[in-house]
Design a protein around this motif. Structure first.
Motif, PDB file in Angstrom:
ATOM      1  N   ARG A   1     -12.434  22.647 -23.272  1.00  0.00           N
ATOM      2  CA  ARG A   1     -11.436  22.788 -22.133  1.00  0.00           C
ATOM      3  C   ARG A   1     -10.551  21.565 -22.303  1.00  0.00           C
ATOM      4  O   ARG A   1      -9.427  21.317 -22.074  1.00  0.00           O
ATOM      5  CB  ARG A   1     -12.079  23.112 -20.891  1.00  0.00           C
ATOM      6  CG  ARG A   1     -12.441  24.453 -20.541  1.00  0.00           C
ATOM      7  CD  ARG A   1     -12.730  24.645 -19.110  1.00  0.00           C
ATOM      8  NE  ARG A   1     -13.685  23.901 -18.693  1.00  0.00           N
ATOM      9  CZ  ARG A   1     -14.984  23.899 -18.535  1.00  0.00           C
ATOM     10  NH1 ARG A   1     -15.412  24.982 -19.250  1.00  0.00           N
ATOM     11  NH2 ARG A   1     -15.735  23.073 -17.971  1.00  0.00           N
ATOM     12  N   SER A   2     -11.268  20.376 -22.294  1.00  0.00           N
ATOM     13  CA  SER A   2     -10.807  18.970 -22.221  1.00  0.00           C
ATOM     14  C   SER A   2      -9.816  18.957 -23.493  1.00  0.00           C
ATOM     15  O   SER A   2      -8.759  18.305 -23.341  1.00  0.00           O
ATOM     16  CB  SER A   2     -11.866  17.809 -22.183  1.00  0.00           C
ATOM     17  OG  SER A   2     -12.489  17.799 -23.285  1.00  0.00           O
TER      18      SER A   2
ATOM     19  N   ALA B   1     -10.165  12.526 -14.505  1.00  0.00           N
ATOM     20  CA  ALA B   1     -11.076  13.668 -14.050  1.00  0.00           C
ATOM     21  C   ALA B   1     -10.617  13.817 -12.370  1.00  0.00           C
ATOM     22  O   ALA B   1     -11.020  12.977 -11.336  1.00  0.00           O
ATOM     23  CB  ALA B   1     -12.390  13.782 -14.342  1.00  0.00           C
TER      24      ALA B   1
ATOM     25  N   ARG C   1     -17.061  22.462 -21.486  1.00  0.00           N
ATOM     26  CA  ARG C   1     -16.122  21.429 -20.846  1.00  0.00           C
ATOM     27  C   ARG C   1     -15.545  20.442 -22.158  1.00  0.00           C
ATOM     28  O   ARG C   1     -14.300  20.176 -21.857  1.00  0.00           O
ATOM     29  CB  ARG C   1     -17.079  20.340 -20.412  1.00  0.00           C
ATOM     30  CG  ARG C   1     -16.440  19.175 -19.476  1.00  0.00           C
ATOM     31  CD  ARG C   1     -17.474  18.223 -19.239  1.00  0.00           C
ATOM     32  NE  ARG C   1     -17.855  17.566 -20.292  1.00  0.00           N
ATOM     33  CZ  ARG C   1     -17.259  16.466 -20.937  1.00  0.00           C
ATOM     34  NH1 ARG C   1     -16.004  15.990 -20.501  1.00  0.00           N
ATOM     35  NH2 ARG C   1     -17.707  15.989 -21.981  1.00  0.00           N
TER      36      ARG C   1
ATOM     37  N   ASP D   1     -14.859  18.448 -12.799  1.00  0.00           N
ATOM     38  CA  ASP D   1     -14.894  19.273 -14.121  1.00  0.00           C
ATOM     39  C   ASP D   1     -15.693  20.160 -13.927  1.00  0.00           C
ATOM     40  O   ASP D   1     -16.473  20.681 -15.030  1.00  0.00           O
ATOM     41  CB  ASP D   1     -15.119  18.099 -15.385  1.00  0.00           C
ATOM     42  CG  ASP D   1     -14.345  18.785 -16.397  1.00  0.00           C
ATOM     43  OD1 ASP D   1     -13.632  19.552 -16.326  1.00  0.00           O
ATOM     44  OD2 ASP D   1     -14.823  17.989 -17.596  1.00  0.00           O
TER      45      ASP D   1
ATOM     46  N   ARG E   1      -5.962  18.238 -22.821  1.00  0.00           N
ATOM     47  CA  ARG E   1      -5.793  16.623 -22.905  1.00  0.00           C
ATOM     48  C   ARG E   1      -4.180  16.385 -23.371  1.00  0.00           C
ATOM     49  O   ARG E   1      -3.349  15.609 -22.935  1.00  0.00           O
ATOM     50  CB  ARG E   1      -6.490  15.938 -23.904  1.00  0.00           C
ATOM     51  CG  ARG E   1      -6.460  14.399 -23.943  1.00  0.00           C
ATOM     52  CD  ARG E   1      -7.721  14.000 -24.700  1.00  0.00           C
ATOM     53  NE  ARG E   1      -9.087  14.210 -24.416  1.00  0.00           N
ATOM     54  CZ  ARG E   1     -10.071  14.651 -25.109  1.00  0.00           C
ATOM     55  NH1 ARG E   1      -9.646  14.622 -26.521  1.00  0.00           N
ATOM     56  NH2 ARG E   1     -11.290  15.113 -24.826  1.00  0.00           N
TER      57      ARG E   1
END
Length: 823
Positions: free
Chosen positions: A295-296, A314, A292, A327, A300
């Protein structure tokens, strides 16, 4: 002799003194576990310090560093020594001589040694090339020599690790996955490798490395105790075998258990399995969090640019009442109140399994801390959600493990505690008892199209070995437990009796088919007497196959399957009686007659919505009277009555409108009511029980308006449903077994009965109705039920003149309908 005395003697006496002191330490019964591992590390530190001091006279810029397990101070009796001789490169000849004076005494004592001689730059370069070297250096600990040299290396290695974490952590995850594929899962193996198997000591070290990266961290609760328990077992294993082994072989388990003061080998394995589950679950949660975060970080910058520099929000997609996806995880909705919604844990679990998404750790812990106990018997929704969870296939396993990790399973099903982590000392079985039960439910979910009551099949799969936690025949004990559990879950008396029979006789078919003469009528009669009915036989056949497939590859074969199928065929012949007739519908109520007359008068559909409730009962053992008002009704859903003049397209139109408004159909009946004498035509009456997908019901006026548009063709229901499905592209869903459509021969004299067994989904009834319309058959009546995630529907159809369909035409309609559902 104290540990201090032991160190002094080791220094005074050299290698032989160290060996004697080490032996005495390992023989001290009063000191074991972490204290002994620490003392052994300190004793070894003192001995190596003495060797280093004697061999490094006048040598500067050199230090001796412990890495890996020795660096962590986790020396088991036969652990190898991981050592790094660190130097600044100023006098390589002297360093080589010092290395000889360190390594040879270790080898002379017969100790395994993993050694290297490097400068800080070489150590960092090697770590960058070899992930295992870098992991070892993360636990570097100074033993002797230049402390500043060691500290500088530690600081640099940690900085490198944190800077390179986005690249190295996926490599580490892949390494862990490859090792798990080779070694299996520690929590289920009869002869597990305590270090290499999934959930073992290697994974615990990997979690430490993830924490050191500052990118993510593992759930801390219970993790340290689990790691300590695995290390204690490895210590006892080394002492029992006298070898540096991590494999807990069957022939050594009794001795290891005795060394740890445990009752027997089963108790030992259960403790190992419990520890492994903690590590495995922590690993799952941690690697999910790593993914997570990575990926963020990747999306971003792009999101910020799209939002004009604002903070990205989100996305939250609803899955069920109080449950949303965010998410890539299933979390609780902001308005969810677990302290007031006892069904929420099961609803969240079922939604997660159906969407093939993991349950958020935070959500599970919140529900475990706040959720109220379910009343006894369970409300209908709780039972349906349990069946949905069990029928979700492979995703059920991960969701079940998440609930079990926080104690929710044993809270819902107290009898589960006796089978949890229970080993099975049978070479045929590859799982513990509890995991075998879940695996059986997974296998049973693939067979639900073969039975008329998939809910009973799935619950029987969950309970069939529940008696293995008790003395005596587990089938006999299991029957008693199954009756109690099924009653508590809320099944009626007839269903409880069927479940009890399935658990009591879950081995009957395979044992009889493989050990008895099937040509002997007495054999077949005895099975028929035990089973009692065609419906139970059908369920027992599917349960037998699911149980065997979930046991292991040696438990089922085409030969066994053919023998069981032959026995079932013979027993079915004994149990068969007169063909059942179509159930006569109950006489219409005054409300139904009023709606029919109104529909005839207006020429359009007429609707009535009426809430259905049942009183909530409480269990005095689990909930005080002050917590629940016994007069407060538990909602069962809403009864929807629809009357509409008989015309083409009624069934697909009504079903489609309900799906558009997110109403889940629990049960449904359709029948034609004749109009008063002298009036041609009839009125179709639909009596359905529905539930709102997310808690809020649409207004009856809106339902009627959309139904009018659907009937006159101005509302494209198929397009609207397709648009809604496309709005949730990330929802992966469960790979369900394909729909199965069959003709029930001789089930009715008045109509042809077509049975549909399929995975329940929005718009399913709409698709069935359209397919039947296109086949130009008329639905005389229908009986629809939703059992967990499965729809089990029977349609009584006729030709245009009201007669049953000829055999080949009926088979053709069934094939067409099956193809339509599978496409």
């Amino acid at each position: 002799m104290t540990s201090t005395d032991t160190r002094v003697e080791a220094e005074d006496s050299g290698p032989s003194g160290y060996a004697a002191a080490r032996l005495r330490l390992l023989q001290e019964e009063a000191r074991s576990g972490p204290p002994r591992r620490t003392a052994l590390a300190e004793l070894t530190d003192d001995w190596l310090t003495g060797l280093f001091t004697a061999g490094s006279q006048g040598l500067r810029g050199v230090s001796l560093v412990a890495v890996g397990g020795y660096g962590r101070g986790e020396l088991s009796p036969r652990s190898d020594l991981d050592l790094l001789l660190l130097h600044d490169g100023s006098d390589s000849g002297a360093v080589a001589a010092l290395a000889d004076r360190l390594w040879y005494p270790v080898w002379d004592l017969g100790l395994d040694l993993d050694h290297s001689v490097r400068t800080p730059a070489e150590a960092r370069r090697t770590a960058a090339e070899d992930l295992k070297v870098q992991l070892g250096l993360l636990d570097a600990r100074h033993i002797a020599g230049d402390l500043g040299l060691t500290a500088g290396l530690r600081t640099a290695v940690l900085a490198d690790w944190r800077n390179q974490a986005p690249k190295r952590l996926p490599e580490l995850q892949e390494l862990c996955a490859e090792r798990a594929e080779r070694q299996g899962e520690l929590q289920y193996l009869l002869e597990p490798d305590l270090k290499e198997a999934r959930g073992g000591l290697r994974d615990a070290v990997a979690l430490r490395a993830v924490a050191a990266s500052w990118l993510a961290d593992a759930p801390r609760e219970g993790l340290a105790d689990a790691r300590r328990r695995l290390l204690d077992v490895r210590d006892a294993l080394h002492l029992a075998t006298g070898r540096a082994t991590d494999r807990l072989a069957l022939q050594e388990q009794d001795q290891v258990a005795a060394g740890l003061g445990l009752l027997d080998a089963d108790t030992l394995l259960r403790q190992v399995y419990e520890a492994a589950r903690v590590v495995s679950y922590a690993s799952d949660v941690t690697w999910r969090e790593v993914g997570r975060v990575l990926r963020s970080r990747a999306v971003r910058p792009r999101l910020r640019a799209m939002l004009g520099g604002g903070k990205p929000v989100a996305e939250r997609s609803p899955l069920a009442e109080g449950v949303v996806e965010q998410d890539g995880e299933v979390v609780l909705a902001r308005a969810a109140r677990p302290e007031r919604d006892p069904v929420l844990p099961l609803r969240a679990a079922a939604a997660a399994a159906q969407a093939d998404l993991p349950l958020s750790l935070h959500a599970v812990r919140r529900m475990a801390a706040a959720a109220r106990p379910l009343p006894t018997p369970w409300p209908a929704e709780a039972r349906e959600q349990l069946v949905t969870l069990l029928g979700s296939g492979r995703p059920t396993v991960e969701v079940w493990e998440a609930l079990e990790a926080e104690g929710l399973i044993t809270r819902l099903l107290p009898d589960w505690e006796r089978v949890r982590c229970r080993p099975q000392r049978n070479a045929v079985h590859i799982w513990t008892v509890d995991r075998h039960l879940i695996e059986t439910a997974v296998r049973a979910s693939e067979l639900t199209r073969r039975v008329g009551r998939p809910d009973l099949l799935l619950v029987a799969a969950l309970l069939h070995d529940i008696g293995k936690g008790w003395p005596g025949d587990h089938s006999v004990a299991g029957e008693i437990i199954a009756r109690d559990v099924a009653t508590r879950i809320g099944f009626d008396r007839a269903d409880v009796a069927v479940l009890a029979t399935l658990v009591r006789h879950h081995l009957l078919l395979v044992d009889t088919a493989t050990r008895r003469d099937l040509e002997d009528p007495a054999t077949v009669r005895s099975v028929a007497e035990a089973v009692g009915s065609q419906g139970t036989l059908e369920l027992l056949h599917a349960l037998t196959e699911a149980d065997a497939l979930a046991t292991g590859p040696a438990a089922w074969s085409s030969w066994r399957g053919s023998l069981v199928a032959d026995l079932v065929k013979r027993v079915a012949a004994v149990l068969s009686g007169d063909a059942s007739e179509e159930p006569e519908p109950a006489a219409p109520t005054a409300e139904m007659e009023r709606l029919a007359i109104e529909a005839f008068r207006t020429g359009g559909p007429v609707l009535a919505l009426r809430a259905q409730t049942e009183p909530v009962t409480t269990d005095s053992d689990t909930e005080s009277a002050s917590d629940t008002d016994p007069e407060d009704p538990e909602p069962l859903g809403v009864e929807l009555l629809i009357a509409v003049p008989d015309q083409p397209g009624v069934l697909p139109s009504v079903a489609g409108v309900l799906a558009m408004h997110r109403l889940t159909v629990r049960t449904a009946e359709l029948r034609a009511l004749d109009l008063p004498d002298g009036v041609e035509g009839s009125v179709l009456l639909l009596n359905w029980r529905v539930a709102a997908e997310y808690g809020s019901l649409p207004q009856a006026a809106r339902l009627r308006a959309d139904l009018v548009r659907a009937l006159d063709g101005s509302l494209d229901i198929a397009a609207r449903l397709a648009e809604r499905d496309a709005a949730y592209p990330r929802r992966r869903g469960v790979v369900a077994p394909p729909a199965r459509v069959t003709v029930a021969p001789a089930a009715s004299r008045l109509a042809t009965v077509i049975e549909v067994r399929a995975h329940d989904a929005p718009g399913l009834l709409h698709r069935i109705g359209r397919a039947l319309e296109e086949a130009r058959v008329r639905v005389r009546s229908m009986h629809v039920s939703t059992l967990g995630a499965n729809a089990v529907d029977a349609f009584y159809v006729t030709g245009p003149k009201g007669e049953p369909l000829p055999g080949e035409e009926a088979a053709s309609v069934a094939r067409t309908l099956e193809e339509a559902l599978r496409s």
